[in-house]
Write a protein that holds these residues in place. Structure first.
Motif, mmCIF file in Angstrom:
data_model
loop_
_atom_site.group_PDB
_atom_site.id
_atom_site.type_symbol
_atom_site.label_atom_id
_atom_site.label_comp_id
_atom_site.label_asym_id
_atom_site.label_seq_id
_atom_site.Cartn_x
_atom_site.Cartn_y
_atom_site.Cartn_z
ATOM 1 N N ALA A 1 48.771 104.926 -17.872
ATOM 2 C CA ALA A 1 48.086 104.150 -16.832
ATOM 3 C C ALA A 1 46.987 105.032 -16.262
ATOM 4 O O ALA A 1 47.233 106.194 -15.897
ATOM 5 C CB ALA A 1 49.049 103.723 -15.728
ATOM 6 N N THR A 2 45.777 104.505 -16.205
ATOM 7 C CA THR A 2 44.598 105.286 -15.818
ATOM 8 C C THR A 2 43.846 104.558 -14.709
ATOM 9 O O THR A 2 43.698 103.337 -14.756
ATOM 10 C CB THR A 2 43.664 105.479 -17.027
ATOM 11 O OG1 THR A 2 44.405 106.016 -18.121
ATOM 12 C CG2 THR A 2 42.509 106.413 -16.687
ATOM 13 N N ALA A 3 43.368 105.322 -13.735
ATOM 14 C CA ALA A 3 42.637 104.712 -12.615
ATOM 15 C C ALA A 3 41.480 105.611 -12.200
ATOM 16 O O ALA A 3 41.574 106.841 -12.262
ATOM 17 C CB ALA A 3 43.554 104.471 -11.424
ATOM 18 N N TRP A 4 40.392 104.964 -11.795
ATOM 19 C CA TRP A 4 39.253 105.657 -11.165
ATOM 20 C C TRP A 4 39.352 105.360 -9.675
ATOM 21 O O TRP A 4 39.398 104.200 -9.273
ATOM 22 C CB TRP A 4 37.948 105.153 -11.746
ATOM 23 C CG TRP A 4 36.745 105.946 -11.322
ATOM 24 C CD1 TRP A 4 35.986 105.756 -10.212
ATOM 25 C CD2 TRP A 4 36.167 107.054 -12.025
ATOM 26 N NE1 TRP A 4 34.971 106.672 -10.168
ATOM 27 C CE2 TRP A 4 35.049 107.484 -11.267
ATOM 28 C CE3 TRP A 4 36.480 107.712 -13.212
ATOM 29 C CZ2 TRP A 4 34.249 108.549 -11.677
ATOM 30 C CZ3 TRP A 4 35.681 108.776 -13.608
ATOM 31 C CH2 TRP A 4 34.581 109.183 -12.842
ATOM 32 N N LEU B 1 39.829 110.820 -11.183
ATOM 33 C CA LEU B 1 40.353 110.127 -12.357
ATOM 34 C C LEU B 1 41.821 110.531 -12.491
ATOM 35 O O LEU B 1 42.133 111.712 -12.654
ATOM 36 C CB LEU B 1 39.570 110.521 -13.604
ATOM 37 C CG LEU B 1 40.027 109.907 -14.930
ATOM 38 C CD1 LEU B 1 39.927 108.385 -14.894
ATOM 39 C CD2 LEU B 1 39.217 110.467 -16.088
ATOM 40 N N VAL B 2 42.699 109.553 -12.408
ATOM 41 C CA VAL B 2 44.141 109.792 -12.429
ATOM 42 C C VAL B 2 44.734 109.179 -13.681
ATOM 43 O O VAL B 2 44.359 108.061 -14.063
ATOM 44 C CB VAL B 2 44.825 109.157 -11.196
ATOM 45 C CG1 VAL B 2 46.335 109.394 -11.252
ATOM 46 C CG2 VAL B 2 44.244 109.686 -9.911
ATOM 47 N N GLU B 3 45.652 109.903 -14.318
ATOM 48 C CA GLU B 3 46.391 109.297 -15.424
ATOM 49 C C GLU B 3 47.876 109.618 -15.293
ATOM 50 O O GLU B 3 48.260 110.771 -15.070
ATOM 51 C CB GLU B 3 45.868 109.773 -16.771
ATOM 52 C CG GLU B 3 46.593 109.102 -17.946
ATOM 53 C CD GLU B 3 45.787 109.106 -19.216
ATOM 54 O OE1 GLU B 3 44.792 108.351 -19.292
ATOM 55 O OE2 GLU B 3 46.140 109.872 -20.132
ATOM 56 N N LEU B 4 48.695 108.578 -15.436
ATOM 57 C CA LEU B 4 50.134 108.719 -15.569
ATOM 58 C C LEU B 4 50.490 108.474 -17.030
ATOM 59 O O LEU B 4 49.856 107.661 -17.699
ATOM 60 C CB LEU B 4 50.885 107.701 -14.700
ATOM 61 C CG LEU B 4 50.552 107.590 -13.219
ATOM 62 C CD1 LEU B 4 51.497 106.593 -12.557
ATOM 63 C CD2 LEU B 4 50.608 108.934 -12.529
ATOM 64 N N LEU C 1 53.333 100.832 -11.176
ATOM 65 C CA LEU C 1 53.696 101.971 -10.328
ATOM 66 C C LEU C 1 52.454 102.642 -9.770
ATOM 67 O O LEU C 1 52.393 102.966 -8.564
ATOM 68 C CB LEU C 1 54.513 102.977 -11.141
ATOM 69 C CG LEU C 1 54.847 104.301 -10.445
ATOM 70 C CD1 LEU C 1 55.707 104.073 -9.214
ATOM 71 C CD2 LEU C 1 55.541 105.259 -11.418
ATOM 72 N N LEU C 2 51.440 102.857 -10.622
ATOM 73 C CA LEU C 2 50.207 103.494 -10.167
ATOM 74 C C LEU C 2 49.510 102.631 -9.129
ATOM 75 O O LEU C 2 49.048 103.136 -8.091
ATOM 76 C CB LEU C 2 49.286 103.749 -11.362
ATOM 77 C CG LEU C 2 47.958 104.433 -11.068
ATOM 78 C CD1 LEU C 2 48.156 105.747 -10.322
ATOM 79 C CD2 LEU C 2 47.178 104.666 -12.359
ATOM 80 N N GLY D 1 48.008 101.764 -3.590
ATOM 81 C CA GLY D 1 47.999 100.866 -2.435
ATOM 82 C C GLY D 1 48.497 101.573 -1.186
ATOM 83 O O GLY D 1 47.921 101.414 -0.096
ATOM 84 N N ARG D 2 49.563 102.364 -1.331
ATOM 85 C CA ARG D 2 50.059 103.130 -0.188
ATOM 86 C C ARG D 2 49.022 104.151 0.277
ATOM 87 O O ARG D 2 48.878 104.401 1.482
ATOM 88 C CB ARG D 2 51.355 103.847 -0.567
ATOM 89 C CG ARG D 2 52.533 102.917 -0.808
ATOM 90 C CD ARG D 2 53.834 103.723 -0.909
ATOM 91 N NE ARG D 2 54.957 102.861 -1.205
ATOM 92 C CZ ARG D 2 55.443 102.645 -2.408
ATOM 93 N NH1 ARG D 2 54.873 103.241 -3.449
ATOM 94 N NH2 ARG D 2 56.476 101.846 -2.591
ATOM 95 N N ALA D 3 48.323 104.730 -0.685
ATOM 96 C CA ALA D 3 47.305 105.721 -0.325
ATOM 97 C C ALA D 3 46.140 105.077 0.417
ATOM 98 O O ALA D 3 45.558 105.678 1.333
ATOM 99 C CB ALA D 3 46.804 106.433 -1.582
ATOM 100 N N VAL D 4 45.781 103.844 0.050
ATOM 101 C CA VAL D 4 44.742 103.109 0.790
ATOM 102 C C VAL D 4 45.190 102.889 2.231
ATOM 103 O O VAL D 4 44.429 103.102 3.191
ATOM 104 C CB VAL D 4 44.432 101.761 0.093
ATOM 105 C CG1 VAL D 4 43.545 100.904 0.998
ATOM 106 C CG2 VAL D 4 43.756 101.997 -1.245
#
Length: 468
Positions: free
Chosen positions: A221-224, A282-285, A297-298, A303-306
């Motif tokens: 799972a990857t997110a910017w 750039l995050v990857e699990l 999960l990511l 969402g919690r971090a926002v």
């Protein structure tokens, strides 16, 4: 042909002793074009016994030797000196995967294997070799070992040093040491392989390695992620590791200036948040367990971090092509910078907790002297390794700025030292930092390293002018 070259040709074949200037040229210029040297010849042995014979022949003739792999280094460590006395020993023909042992989770590769070839061999065996670099299609494992390469997955798997169980090395007199043990426990004295990892070919020439393998990744799972500042990025790292454990595989910070260079120079690059903030991560699990749920999960953790105010916005890739597009933004930064022009580059590490202070204070000190300096900052924030590169936006102004590299380095490196960091995190010292390091290592450390060099290479023929 002189006697030395004839002897080398007898070992490797005449076609693999290169002497014409047009043949030698690719081997005497570094990837960035910063260093240009000369060579008496380039020799291309095909196996470890031939490397041994080549080294023995050069040693008996008193000829310096420069080992070289894919020639993708960034500090001039594989570029011969300008005097043209050295023989470049290219390891690219040593390109066999000797074995894959799935029961022991190990792979034995020769030094000339590209990193990509090793990754594919592991994948075909249902395993993972986690070292991952932007240059993995052309860099070779011998060079990765010689510089203790890091890359984007150090956070979870460690540097090349942590991924290596055994080595085969040709010593400075040509003797071949077989240390190819696939053991995780071997308490029989000094761990000799560690002497050669990160030594940049100054103690001997690595010809093969036994490498650790891991379970194949089945989910990613990857997110910017847009973050307000580096302090928020560090807080996000702690939050994700708390919520996701060691599934946090990569955590890369990208400053806006770095992203803009990629958008400008790399065709097809698209901004995940047009007109977005100054900093992104750039995050990857990843997970070896089958099934799904990693992206959810990511998304939940982000969402919690926002809600906590440490993330402004985020986009989670929902396909392999989207993952690749996000990673391309990060991996193409160095190439975009090369296209843009020369900059003053720094490969530094500080404790993760000190990254916000380093970035803020380095920016402040530099802008006091050069208010219009362009700061391109990016890197492996998860393990404290930053690439902090500086230039002037105007090419005409940049020439004068580059001429003051020594002053710039003093500002950046002194701050790194104040924060108990290192002036070389993953690129090595090469020619670029061999004098600079004297300011930051103690006299005792330097004396110990010189003693080790003299003991293992008494004639000083192994990659002279590098590291020490």
């Amino acid at each position: 042909m002189d006697v030395l070259l004839q002897n080398l040709a007898d070992i490797v074949g005449r076609d693999h002793v290169l002497t014409r200037s047009e043949e030698i040229e690719p081997y005497v210029v570094d990837w960035r074009g910063r260093y240009r040297g000369g060579a008496r010849a380039v020799v291309r042995p095909a196996d470890a016994s031939a490397v041994s014979a080549v080294v023995r022949t050069c040693a008996q003739a008193g000829v310096p030797m420069v080992p070289q792999g894919g020639n993708t280094g960034l500090c001039g460590g594989a570029t011969p000196l300008e005097d043209g006395r050295a023989v470049v020993i290219s390891l690219s023909r040593l390109n066999r995967i000797r074995y894959v042992d799935t029961a022991n989770n190990t792979l034995c590769a020769e030094a000339g294997c590209t990193l990509a070839k090793i990754q594919v061999a592991a994948e075909e065996a249902g395993r993972l070799f986690p070292l991952s670099l932007a240059s993995e299609g052309s860099c070779e494992i011998g060079g990765n070992l010689s510089t203790n390469a890091g890359g984007v997955q150090v956070l979870r798997y460690g540097n090349t040093r942590e991924l290596t169980l055994g080595l085969e090395v040709v010593m400075s007199d040509g003797e071949l040491w077989n240390g190819l043990r696939g053991l995780r426990k071997d308490n029989t004295g000094y761990d000799l392989k560690q002497l050669f990892i990160g030594a940049e070919g100054t103690l001997g020439i690595i010809t093969a390695a036994v490498l650790k393998l891991f379970p194949a990744i089945r989910q990613r799972a990857t997110a910017w992620v847009s973050v307000p500042d580096p302090a928020a990025a560090v807080s996000l790292l702690a939050s994700l590791r708390g919520g996701c454990g060691d599934r946090v595989t990569a955590f890369e910070i990208v400053g806006r200036s770095a992203l803009e260079l990629v958008l400008q120079h790399m065709p097809g690059a698209r901004d995940p948040f047009p007109g977005g903030g100054v900093w992104a991560v750039l995050v990857e699990l990843s997970d070896a367990a089958p099934g799904g749920g990693l992206a959810e999960l990511l998304e939940s953790e982000l969402g919690r971090a926002v809600e906590a105010g440490i993330v402004d916005d985020a986009v989670v890739a929902n396909s392999l092509s989207q993952m690749e597009a996000l990673w391309a933004l990060r991996e193409n930064i160095s190439e975009a910078q090369r296209i843009e022009g020369v900059s003053i580059k720094h490969d530094v590490s500080v404790p993760v907790s000190a990254i916000p202070e380093f970035l803020a204070e380095a920016d402040r000190r530099l802008k006091e002297i050069w208010p219009d300096v362009r700061i391109v900052a990016f890197g492996h924030i998860g393990d404290g390794n930053l690439h902090y590169n500086l230039s002037k936006p105007n090419a005409l102004d940049n020439n004068g700025f580059i001429a003051r590299t020594g002053e710039v380095n003093r500002i950046v490196h002194d701050l790194v030292a104040e924060l108990d960091g290192s002036i070389s995190a993953e690129h090595g010292l090469g020619q670029l930092k061999r004098a600079e390091v004297l300011r930051y290592k103690s006299p005792l450390e330097m004396s110990l390293m010189r003693s080790l060099k003299h003991a293992m290479d008494p004639a000083g023929l192994m990659n002279p002018g590098k590291l020490l």
